[in-house]
Design a protein around this motif. Sequence first.
Motif, mmCIF file in Angstrom:
data_model
loop_
_atom_site.group_PDB
_atom_site.id
_atom_site.type_symbol
_atom_site.label_atom_id
_atom_site.label_comp_id
_atom_site.label_asym_id
_atom_site.label_seq_id
_atom_site.Cartn_x
_atom_site.Cartn_y
_atom_site.Cartn_z
ATOM 1 N N GLU A 219 -48.330 4.453 48.187
ATOM 2 C CA GLU A 219 -47.887 5.469 47.323
ATOM 3 C C GLU A 219 -47.696 4.781 45.905
ATOM 4 O OE1 GLU A 219 -43.174 5.626 48.024
ATOM 5 O OE2 GLU A 219 -44.351 7.216 48.561
ATOM 6 N N GLN A 220 -47.905 5.518 44.818
ATOM 7 C CA GLN A 220 -47.845 5.240 43.494
ATOM 8 C C GLN A 220 -46.425 4.984 43.187
ATOM 9 O OE1 GLN A 220 -49.868 8.170 41.128
ATOM 10 N NE2 GLN A 220 -52.015 7.484 41.378
ATOM 11 N N VAL A 221 -46.066 3.970 42.358
ATOM 12 C CA VAL A 221 -44.773 3.673 41.871
ATOM 13 C C VAL A 221 -44.790 3.539 40.337
ATOM 14 C CG1 VAL A 221 -42.967 1.890 41.781
ATOM 15 C CG2 VAL A 221 -44.331 2.263 43.738
ATOM 16 N N GLY A 222 -44.209 4.548 39.602
ATOM 17 C CA GLY A 222 -44.213 4.626 38.125
ATOM 18 C C GLY A 222 -43.446 3.197 37.751
ATOM 19 N N GLY A 223 -43.960 3.036 36.395
ATOM 20 C CA GLY A 223 -43.582 1.893 35.805
ATOM 21 C C GLY A 223 -42.108 1.830 34.974
ATOM 22 N N ARG A 224 -41.523 0.970 34.393
ATOM 23 C CA ARG A 224 -40.208 1.096 33.769
ATOM 24 C C ARG A 224 -40.449 1.909 32.732
ATOM 25 N NH1 ARG A 224 -37.918 -4.544 32.974
ATOM 26 N NH2 ARG A 224 -40.294 -4.745 32.368
ATOM 27 N N THR A 225 -39.558 2.756 32.378
ATOM 28 C CA THR A 225 -39.665 3.822 31.385
ATOM 29 C C THR A 225 -38.141 3.304 30.365
ATOM 30 O OG1 THR A 225 -40.727 5.441 32.433
ATOM 31 C CG2 THR A 225 -39.478 5.878 30.385
ATOM 32 N N ARG A 226 -38.534 3.238 29.200
ATOM 33 C CA ARG A 226 -37.152 3.005 28.154
ATOM 34 C C ARG A 226 -36.982 4.273 27.408
ATOM 35 N NH1 ARG A 226 -34.349 -1.283 26.155
ATOM 36 N NH2 ARG A 226 -35.654 -3.014 27.364
ATOM 37 N N ILE A 227 -35.844 4.884 27.464
ATOM 38 C CA ILE A 227 -35.560 5.969 26.864
ATOM 39 C C ILE A 227 -34.341 5.725 25.773
ATOM 40 C CG2 ILE A 227 -34.445 8.433 27.110
ATOM 41 C CD1 ILE A 227 -35.881 8.711 29.820
ATOM 42 N N PHE A 228 -34.512 6.091 24.606
ATOM 43 C CA PHE A 228 -33.805 5.804 23.373
ATOM 44 C C PHE A 228 -32.719 7.193 23.195
ATOM 45 C CE2 PHE A 228 -34.993 1.733 21.922
ATOM 46 C CZ PHE A 228 -36.294 1.910 22.609
ATOM 47 N N VAL A 229 -31.596 7.076 23.233
ATOM 48 C CA VAL A 229 -30.713 8.163 23.353
ATOM 49 C C VAL A 229 -29.902 7.934 22.096
ATOM 50 C CG1 VAL A 229 -28.740 9.488 24.188
ATOM 51 C CG2 VAL A 229 -30.446 8.377 25.795
ATOM 52 N N LYS A 230 -30.025 8.832 20.957
ATOM 53 C CA LYS A 230 -29.114 8.788 19.849
ATOM 54 C C LYS A 230 -27.777 9.589 20.050
ATOM 55 C CE LYS A 230 -29.194 10.381 15.096
ATOM 56 N NZ LYS A 230 -29.983 11.153 14.003
ATOM 57 N N LEU A 231 -26.814 9.065 19.895
ATOM 58 C CA LEU A 231 -25.456 9.751 19.658
ATOM 59 C C LEU A 231 -25.277 10.156 18.318
ATOM 60 C CD1 LEU A 231 -23.331 7.593 22.135
ATOM 61 C CD2 LEU A 231 -24.568 9.335 22.595
ATOM 62 N N SER A 232 -24.905 11.283 18.146
ATOM 63 C CA SER A 232 -24.647 11.902 16.853
ATOM 64 C C SER A 232 -23.135 12.471 16.719
ATOM 65 C CB SER A 232 -25.487 13.360 16.860
ATOM 66 O OG SER A 232 -25.087 14.012 15.557
ATOM 67 N N ASN A 233 -22.803 12.637 15.622
ATOM 68 C CA ASN A 233 -21.655 12.961 14.965
ATOM 69 C C ASN A 233 -21.186 14.300 15.320
ATOM 70 O OD1 ASN A 233 -19.435 13.901 12.859
ATOM 71 N ND2 ASN A 233 -19.017 11.902 13.412
ATOM 72 N N GLU A 234 -22.216 15.275 15.592
ATOM 73 C CA GLU A 234 -22.152 16.668 16.054
ATOM 74 C C GLU A 234 -22.182 16.815 17.662
ATOM 75 O OE1 GLU A 234 -21.748 19.132 14.155
ATOM 76 O OE2 GLU A 234 -21.862 17.920 12.182
ATOM 77 N N ARG A 235 -20.920 17.342 18.248
ATOM 78 C CA ARG A 235 -21.022 17.524 19.486
ATOM 79 C C ARG A 235 -22.043 18.335 20.096
ATOM 80 N NH1 ARG A 235 -16.373 15.460 22.009
ATOM 81 N NH2 ARG A 235 -17.693 15.675 24.027
ATOM 82 N N SER A 236 -22.273 19.266 19.529
ATOM 83 C CA SER A 236 -23.522 20.276 20.117
ATOM 84 C C SER A 236 -24.865 19.502 20.124
ATOM 85 C CB SER A 236 -23.422 21.447 19.216
ATOM 86 O OG SER A 236 -23.764 21.155 17.646
ATOM 87 N N GLU A 237 -25.019 18.593 19.177
ATOM 88 C CA GLU A 237 -26.289 18.021 19.208
ATOM 89 C C GLU A 237 -26.119 16.730 20.490
ATOM 90 O OE1 GLU A 237 -30.034 16.970 18.029
ATOM 91 O OE2 GLU A 237 -28.762 18.783 17.443
ATOM 92 N N VAL A 238 -24.920 16.329 20.676
ATOM 93 C CA VAL A 238 -24.825 15.254 21.882
ATOM 94 C C VAL A 238 -25.197 16.051 22.968
ATOM 95 C CG1 VAL A 238 -23.215 13.828 22.743
ATOM 96 C CG2 VAL A 238 -23.489 13.707 20.431
ATOM 97 N N ASP A 239 -24.466 17.500 23.102
ATOM 98 C CA ASP A 239 -24.569 18.178 24.368
ATOM 99 C C ASP A 239 -26.091 18.299 24.645
ATOM 100 O OD1 ASP A 239 -21.783 18.252 24.550
ATOM 101 O OD2 ASP A 239 -21.536 20.002 23.702
ATOM 102 N N ARG A 240 -26.829 18.698 23.590
ATOM 103 C CA ARG A 240 -28.303 18.899 23.853
ATOM 104 C C ARG A 240 -29.020 17.853 24.351
ATOM 105 N NH1 ARG A 240 -32.903 18.347 21.041
ATOM 106 N NH2 ARG A 240 -31.876 17.510 19.348
ATOM 107 N N ARG A 241 -28.875 16.628 23.556
ATOM 108 C CA ARG A 241 -29.628 15.407 24.003
ATOM 109 C C ARG A 241 -29.318 14.958 25.263
ATOM 110 N NH1 ARG A 241 -29.036 12.656 17.926
ATOM 111 N NH2 ARG A 241 -30.179 13.990 16.744
ATOM 112 N N LEU A 242 -28.010 14.996 25.766
ATOM 113 C CA LEU A 242 -27.663 14.504 27.229
ATOM 114 C C LEU A 242 -28.142 15.553 28.075
ATOM 115 C CD1 LEU A 242 -23.949 13.055 26.483
ATOM 116 C CD2 LEU A 242 -26.207 11.701 26.467
#
Length: 322
Positions: A219-242
């Motif tokens: 079966e196929q195995v996906g490669g490693r994926t690097r995801i960049f998460v930017k934490l913001s000073n706005e809590r609503s923006e953090v809620d959306r990104r997380l």
Amino acid sequence: MAVRIVLYILLVLAVFVFYLIYRLWISWYFLMLVIVLPLISLGICFYVYKTLKIVMNAPNVTEMKSTSYIKFTAKTTAFDLLRLLRYRVKIKIRDVMTDRTEIITVNTVGKTVKQVPIKTTHCGVYEYSVQTVRVFDIFGIFSFKKPLKQRGYIMVMPLPQTSGVNNLDALRARSYKRSNNPYTEIYDIRDYYIGDPVKTIHWKSSAKKDKLMVKEPQEQVGGRTRIFVKLSNERSEVDRRLGELLYVCDYFMDKNMEMRVCVLPSKCDISARIHNKKDVNNMFFKIMSLRLPTRSEEPKNRFAETAQVNYDDTDSENAGAV
């Protein structure tokens, strides 16, 4: 309590004057009663103060906008004297991501279970602890303050969001691994070992190599994926990104794919291979235990500003940003 102390002193003086004037047995009885009863109450209060224990319970993981509580009960040993007294508990709740604290004061009597509501407006890790408990005697004249060292954490998970996430099916497999599905169309050829089912024998390869060869499902195995998460000073923006990150994690968990998360602006690498929900919770606990950046600390590069998850299949490692 100061008012009660003043009233008690005035009461003692009044009874003492009454005793001096009349000097009868009933005046002596009232004087002893006014003096002895508060002392008995003080002894009960001191005993409860020494043996008092606070037991706290709260959910380890909850979701945003859900109804959750911190429950606590007070217990004493030997005798159930707590129902006679009033006590005050101060509970401190700290938002780890913003370091903002809230002190909640609860006044109660006896062993009744009290519920302190948890604010789940935003996702994050919240630390709760009992600061102090103050025990009052029956008449409210005396009190003892007792510091307690009990704490715990509540993780408020974001709600999965797909609005800013690109099509994840664009991810391509980098390698193959053995599969437990015998009906897969992808397979490898290997030598026959004793115990292999006869139906897995690849007769054409066996005839060419003049020895038994079998088909091994792959079966196929996906490669490693690097995801960049930017934490913001706005809590609503953090809620959306997380929330977007949680959706991606659920996808990776279903596909049994490996991922690494890089948190900006601290550039803190959080390695996470997603096998089950526990792995997802552990990763989010690490992320949401980080302090949110100030406006001056937020990254300014264009790659980090994107709110979408993008993947580059030409690289040996997929890259994306949330």
